[in-house]
Design an enzyme around this catalytic site. Sequence first.
Site, short mmCIF file in Angstrom:
data_model
loop_
_atom_site.label_atom_id
_atom_site.label_comp_id
_atom_site.label_asym_id
_atom_site.label_seq_id
_atom_site.Cartn_x
_atom_site.Cartn_y
_atom_site.Cartn_z
CG ASN A 121 -1.57 1.25 1.50
OD1 ASN A 121 -1.78 2.08 0.43
ND2 ASN A 121 -2.43 1.43 2.44
CE LYS A 148 -0.18 3.36 4.87
NZ LYS A 148 -0.09 3.33 6.11
CG HIS A 156 -5.96 1.89 5.15
ND1 HIS A 156 -5.45 2.96 5.78
CD2 HIS A 156 -4.98 1.24 5.04
CE1 HIS A 156 -4.33 2.65 6.31
NE2 HIS A 156 -3.91 1.37 5.84
CD GLU A 212 -2.78 5.46 6.53
OE1 GLU A 212 -2.93 5.59 5.34
OE2 GLU A 212 -2.07 4.94 7.33
CD GLU A 249 -3.50 -2.33 7.38
OE1 GLU A 249 -2.52 -2.56 6.76
OE2 GLU A 249 -4.08 -1.14 7.23
N GLY A 308 2.55 2.62 11.06
CA GLY A 308 3.48 3.81 10.71
C GLY A 308 4.01 4.06 12.17
CB SER A 351 5.18 -1.41 12.15
OG SER A 351 4.71 -0.32 12.27
P1 13P Z 1 2.91 0.75 7.97
O1 13P Z 1 3.64 -0.75 7.32
O2 13P Z 1 3.54 1.70 7.28
O3 13P Z 1 3.00 0.65 9.20
O4 13P Z 1 1.47 0.79 7.42
C1 13P Z 1 0.46 -0.39 7.35
C2 13P Z 1 -0.62 0.01 6.63
O5 13P Z 1 -1.46 0.86 6.90
C3 13P Z 1 -0.80 -0.84 5.03
O6 13P Z 1 -2.03 -0.35 4.83
#
Ligand code: 13P
Length: 253
Positions: free
Chosen positions: A10, A12, A96, A98, A168, A174, A214
């Site tokens: 992903n 982003k 997601h 976010e 997640e 992150g 992560s």
């Molecule tokens: P990270 O791997 O940066 O923690 O992000 C995970 C994520 O949100 C994947 O969709």
Amino acid sequence: MERRPLVAANWKMYKTVAEAVDTAHRMCQRIAADAVAEVMVAPTFVSLAGVGDAIRGSNIVLGAQNMHWEKEGAFTGEVSAAMLQSVGCRYVILGHSERRQFFGETDQSIHRKIVSAFQAGLVPVFCIGETEAERDSPQTFAVLERQLGGGLGQLNDEEIQSLVIAYEPVWAIGTGKTASNDQIQEVHAFLRRYLADQYNNALAKSIRILYGGSVKPGNATQILALPDVDGALVGGASLDAESFARIVESCPG
Ligand code: 13P
């Protein structure tokens, strides 16, 4: 039924078109054609066509990060499932955290997107996860049940079986904080039990449940070896072709 692991990148809101295409080319060179895992990359909308060209003929498939539930219309700034399908997407990440946190997505709007994705022949990667406050309360399982029930709604068993769930935990995204192996396995087993209770055993056994938060080359082997983990949804560590390839290689053979 055998569950083939899926390792998904992903990206982003990272990478210009040129950067995305370059990384996609590097991934194609670096990831073995006979990798155990299915591999998906989800760039931003503007890079879908370029990345799609770059990965053509490889074993990497294309995914998008979001979509609107309507087929078309006066929805400035939005992209439909059919449009994603027409650019070569096989998967679409939906719900997601976010999107839930910053763009007001709800279980209901996510459900409408899942329905629309299926109608266009896309496979939803349906994300769920609790916040740190919810885990501490402790409400983790209640939150996950609500998100899962709300997102799946009245979908039929066949549809549910074919989608991918991504667990997640919001506090692990992150942040560099990874959930412990015990925490991950506990939640994944809970989700599978929930699906067995609500639907049926065969569905619960065959659905793929990814972990995200992560995931890095250094922890991927342990996480991907957990019995109820069927792959990973990777953010930060997927931006670099080498580190992503190492995660893909971490899938147990
Ligand atoms: P990270 O791997 O940066 O923690 O992000 C995970 C994520 O949100 C994947 O969709």
